[in-house]
Design a protein around this motif. Structure first.
Motif, PDB file in Angstrom:
ATOM      1  N   GLU A 211       0.844  -1.188   0.000  1.00  0.00           N
ATOM      2  CA  GLU A 211       0.000   0.000   0.000  1.00  0.00           C
ATOM      3  C   GLU A 211       0.885   1.246   0.000  1.00  0.00           C
ATOM      4  N   LEU A 212       0.518   2.239  -0.798  1.00  0.00           N
ATOM      5  CA  LEU A 212       1.286   3.479  -0.897  1.00  0.00           C
ATOM      6  C   LEU A 212       0.378   4.678  -0.666  1.00  0.00           C
ATOM      7  N   LYS A 213       0.924   5.695  -0.013  1.00  0.00           N
ATOM      8  CA  LYS A 213       0.239   6.972   0.143  1.00  0.00           C
ATOM      9  C   LYS A 213       1.281   8.078   0.072  1.00  0.00           C
ATOM     10  N   PRO A 214       1.215   9.004  -0.884  1.00  0.00           N
ATOM     11  CA  PRO A 214       0.120   9.140  -1.832  1.00  0.00           C
ATOM     12  C   PRO A 214       0.067   7.975  -2.825  1.00  0.00           C
ATOM     13  N   ALA A 215      -1.161   7.609  -3.212  1.00  0.00           N
ATOM     14  CA  ALA A 215      -1.364   6.551  -4.208  1.00  0.00           C
ATOM     15  C   ALA A 215      -1.425   7.201  -5.584  1.00  0.00           C
ATOM     16  N   GLY A 216      -1.113   6.434  -6.600  1.00  0.00           N
ATOM     17  CA  GLY A 216      -1.172   6.967  -7.964  1.00  0.00           C
ATOM     18  C   GLY A 216       0.122   7.631  -8.364  1.00  0.00           C
ATOM     19  N   GLU A 217       0.466   8.731  -7.707  1.00  0.00           N
ATOM     20  CA  GLU A 217       1.742   9.392  -7.981  1.00  0.00           C
ATOM     21  C   GLU A 217       2.249  10.081  -6.727  1.00  0.00           C
ATOM     22  N   LEU A 222       8.466  14.870  -0.869  1.00  0.00           N
ATOM     23  CA  LEU A 222       7.403  14.559   0.080  1.00  0.00           C
ATOM     24  C   LEU A 222       7.410  13.053   0.345  1.00  0.00           C
ATOM     25  N   PRO A 223       7.355  12.641   1.620  1.00  0.00           N
ATOM     26  CA  PRO A 223       7.447  11.208   1.926  1.00  0.00           C
ATOM     27  C   PRO A 223       6.288  10.410   1.335  1.00  0.00           C
ATOM     28  N   THR A 224       6.624   9.230   0.837  1.00  0.00           N
ATOM     29  CA  THR A 224       5.618   8.246   0.415  1.00  0.00           C
ATOM     30  C   THR A 224       5.547   7.179   1.498  1.00  0.00           C
ATOM     31  N   TRP A 225       4.391   6.996   2.089  1.00  0.00           N
ATOM     32  CA  TRP A 225       4.201   6.009   3.146  1.00  0.00           C
ATOM     33  C   TRP A 225       3.959   4.641   2.523  1.00  0.00           C
ATOM     34  N   VAL A 226       4.573   3.630   3.122  1.00  0.00           N
ATOM     35  CA  VAL A 226       4.447   2.249   2.627  1.00  0.00           C
ATOM     36  C   VAL A 226       4.026   1.356   3.787  1.00  0.00           C
ATOM     37  N   SER A 289      -2.271   8.485   7.689  1.00  0.00           N
ATOM     38  CA  SER A 289      -3.449   9.160   8.232  1.00  0.00           C
ATOM     39  C   SER A 289      -3.411  10.623   7.825  1.00  0.00           C
ATOM     40  N   LYS A 290      -4.578  11.252   7.795  1.00  0.00           N
ATOM     41  CA  LYS A 290      -4.666  12.655   7.433  1.00  0.00           C
ATOM     42  C   LYS A 290      -3.781  13.484   8.368  1.00  0.00           C
ATOM     43  N   GLY A 291      -2.972  14.344   7.781  1.00  0.00           N
ATOM     44  CA  GLY A 291      -2.070  15.174   8.569  1.00  0.00           C
ATOM     45  C   GLY A 291      -0.662  14.628   8.655  1.00  0.00           C
ATOM     46  N   ASP A 292      -0.419  13.440   8.052  1.00  0.00           N
ATOM     47  CA  ASP A 292       0.911  12.818   8.120  1.00  0.00           C
ATOM     48  C   ASP A 292       1.837  13.252   6.987  1.00  0.00           C
ATOM     49  N   THR A 296       7.837  11.949   8.923  1.00  0.00           N
ATOM     50  CA  THR A 296       8.673  10.875   8.372  1.00  0.00           C
ATOM     51  C   THR A 296       8.009   9.536   8.659  1.00  0.00           C
ATOM     52  N   PRO A 297       7.706   8.747   7.652  1.00  0.00           N
ATOM     53  CA  PRO A 297       7.044   7.458   7.892  1.00  0.00           C
ATOM     54  C   PRO A 297       8.017   6.435   8.477  1.00  0.00           C
ATOM     55  N   PRO A 298       7.536   5.500   9.298  1.00  0.00           N
ATOM     56  CA  PRO A 298       8.412   4.448   9.802  1.00  0.00           C
ATOM     57  C   PRO A 298       8.867   3.503   8.703  1.00  0.00           C
ATOM     58  N   CYS A 299       8.081   3.440   7.628  1.00  0.00           N
ATOM     59  CA  CYS A 299       8.447   2.623   6.462  1.00  0.00           C
ATOM     60  C   CYS A 299       8.009   3.404   5.234  1.00  0.00           C
ATOM     61  N   GLY A 300       8.981   3.816   4.404  1.00  0.00           N
ATOM     62  CA  GLY A 300       8.590   4.619   3.256  1.00  0.00           C
ATOM     63  C   GLY A 300       9.769   5.115   2.441  1.00  0.00           C
ATOM     64  N   ILE A 301       9.460   6.041   1.544  1.00  0.00           N
ATOM     65  CA  ILE A 301      10.451   6.545   0.590  1.00  0.00           C
ATOM     66  C   ILE A 301      10.197   8.027   0.352  1.00  0.00           C
ATOM     67  N   THR A 302      11.273   8.794   0.205  1.00  0.00           N
ATOM     68  CA  THR A 302      11.172  10.150  -0.318  1.00  0.00           C
ATOM     69  C   THR A 302      11.944  10.195  -1.630  1.00  0.00           C
TER      70      THR A 302
END
Length: 355
Positions: A211-217, A222-226, A289-292, A296-302
C-alpha cells in the motif's frame, strides 16, 4: 541429464529389463491420494505395480495462509544453493499387492517398476520376489513375496521439480522390503526433515502489492508512506504427510520484514537500510493518516527527483522465516524465503506560483 523418452531393452542372460517410457501410469494403492505427475512413467493397464518416476504418496495440504484470492506465488530461498530433495524412498506395495502385480505380469500384464527408471519382466520378478533368489547387489531375495510379514516393499521416487538433475538417480535401489513402522537406514529415507523440505517447495505466499500513500503518484521531497496489512500477510503453513510410512511435517513461513528498493538512486528510504520490520500485530509499516504528509514514515520513501519520461519501478521484497515441526517431536529451521513484487511509481515536481 534427461531421462530417456524412448524404450530401451537391457539384457542380462535370459532376463530383460525396460527403462520406463514417457506414458501415463498409476501405481498399486493409487486411490486418488497421489500428487499429479508429468515425469517419465511406466505403461499401466489397471491397478498394476507400474508408476511414473515422480508419482508420490506424499499428501500436501495447505493448513493456513496463502489464500488463492491473493494470487499466491512461490518463495525463492535466500540461500541460492538450497534445493528441495531430489529423491526419496516410499512404500509402494504390500506383499499381496506385489504378488498380484506379478500374477498379472505372468498373464501378459505390464512390467513392474523396480526403481524410478527401471522395470522388470516376469523371469526377474519371479526369481527375486517369488523364489527368493537375489538378482541385484542392492536388494535381497524375498521368498513368496514375504506373504504373512508385516511391512511393505519400497521404491525410489523422484521430485518432479528436479527430475532432470543427476541427483535424482540416487534413489535407484531395486524394490526392497521394509518392516512396518520403520524407515530405511539410508540418506534418502523420508524422514520429517525431508518432508519439511518437500513442503517448503509447495508454499505459496500472497503476491499483493504494498500500500502506498500518496497513491497513484508521488511528489518530489514529500514522503511516500508504505505499509502491508496484517490481514493479508499472515503465516503460511503447509503439511506434508506420507501416511504409508507414518511420517509427517508441517512447514511454516512467517513474514518478518519488508525491503524497499525505490528503483532509483535519487531517493531516501525509511529506515535508511530500506528494511521495514514487522510490527507486533503482524503488520508492516504504518497506514497513512490525514495530517501525516510532513511526517517521516516508519516505512517509506522520499523521492528526490521527478521520474521524468517514465515511472520508477519500486521493488518490495518480503522476507519469510521458515520453520518446521514433524512426527516424533522433530523440528528445525530452513533457509528464509523471499518474494519480490514490483510496481510503477510516478513522481512529479510540486509546482509553485510566486505572486
Amino acid at each position: 541429464m534427461r531421462r530417456p523418452s524412448k524404450t530401451f531393452l537391457l539384457f542380462s542372460g535370459a532376463f530383460c529389463a525396460v527403462v520406463l517410457t514417457a506414458t501415463g501410469a498409476h501405481a498399486i494403492g493409487d486411490e486418488g491420494n497421489r500428487q499429479p505427475s508429468t515425469g517419465a512413467s511406466g505403461n499401466a493397464a489397471g491397478n498394476t505395480l507400474t508408476a511414473s518416476a515422480t508419482t508420490t504418496r506424499i499428501k500436501v495440504t495447505r493448513i493456513s495462509g496463502g489464500g488463492s484470492g491473493n494470487s499466491p506465488k512461490a518463495l525463492a530461498p535466500v540461500d541460492p544453493n538450497w534445493q528441495p530433495p531430489a529423491c526419496w524412498y516410499e512404500p509402494v506395495a504390500t506383499p499381496e499387492e506385489l504378488k498380484g502385480a506379478v500374477d498379472r505380469l505372468k498373464k501378459g500384464g505390464d512390467l513392474v517398476a523396480v526403481t524410478p527408471s527401471l522395470s522388470w519382466g516376469e523371469e526377474l520378478m519371479v526369481t527375486q520376489y517369488e523364489k527368493g533368489e537375489a538378482r541385484t547387489s542392492d536388494s535381497s531375495g524375498y521368498k513368496n513375496y514375504n506373504l504373512g510379514k508385516d511391512g511393505q516393499f519400497w521404491r525410489g521416487v523422484i521430485n518432479e521439480e528436479r527430475q532432470d538433475d543427476a541427483e535424482s538417480y540416487a534413489c535407484d535401489r531395486t524394490l526392497f522390503w521394509q518392516d512396518a513402522n520403520t524407515l530405511p537406514a539410508n540418506d534418502h529415507a523420508p524422514t520429517p526433515d525431508v518432508l519439511a523440505a518437500y513442503a517448503y517447495d509447495k508454499i505459496k505466499v500472497p503476491g499483493t502489492e504494498v500500500e502506498l500513500k500518496p497513491a497513484g503518484e508521488s511528489k518530489v521531497n514529500l514522503p511516500t508512506w508504505v505499509w502491508l496489512d496484517r490481514a493479508t500477510f499472515k503465516e503460511v503453513k503447509v503439511r506434508a504427510d506420507l501416511e504409508a510410512a507414518g511420517v509427517w511435517a508441517e512447514t511454516t513461513a512467517k513474514p518478518v520484514a519488508l525491503h524497499l528498493d525505490p528503483g532509483t538512486g535519487d531517493a531516501e528510504t525509511y529506515p535508511a537500510s530500506g528494511d521495514c520490520e514487522i510490527n507486533a500485530d503482524g503488520s508492516i509499516g504504518t497506514p497513512y493518516s490525514k495530517g501525516d504528509a510532513e511526517r517521516t514514515p516508519p516505512c517509506g520513501i522520499t523521492y528526490l527527483r521527478a521520474s521524468g519520461g517514465g515511472p520508477y519501478r519500486l521493488k518490495a521484497s518480503i522476507t519469510w522465516e521458515i520453520s518446521w515441526e514433524g512426527s516424533g517431536g522433530s523440528h528445525g529451521d530452513l533457509p528464509d524465503g523471499t518474494f519480490e513484487a514490483a510496481q510503477d511509481v510516478t513522481v512529479r515536481e510540486i509546482q509553485a506560483v510566486n505572486r
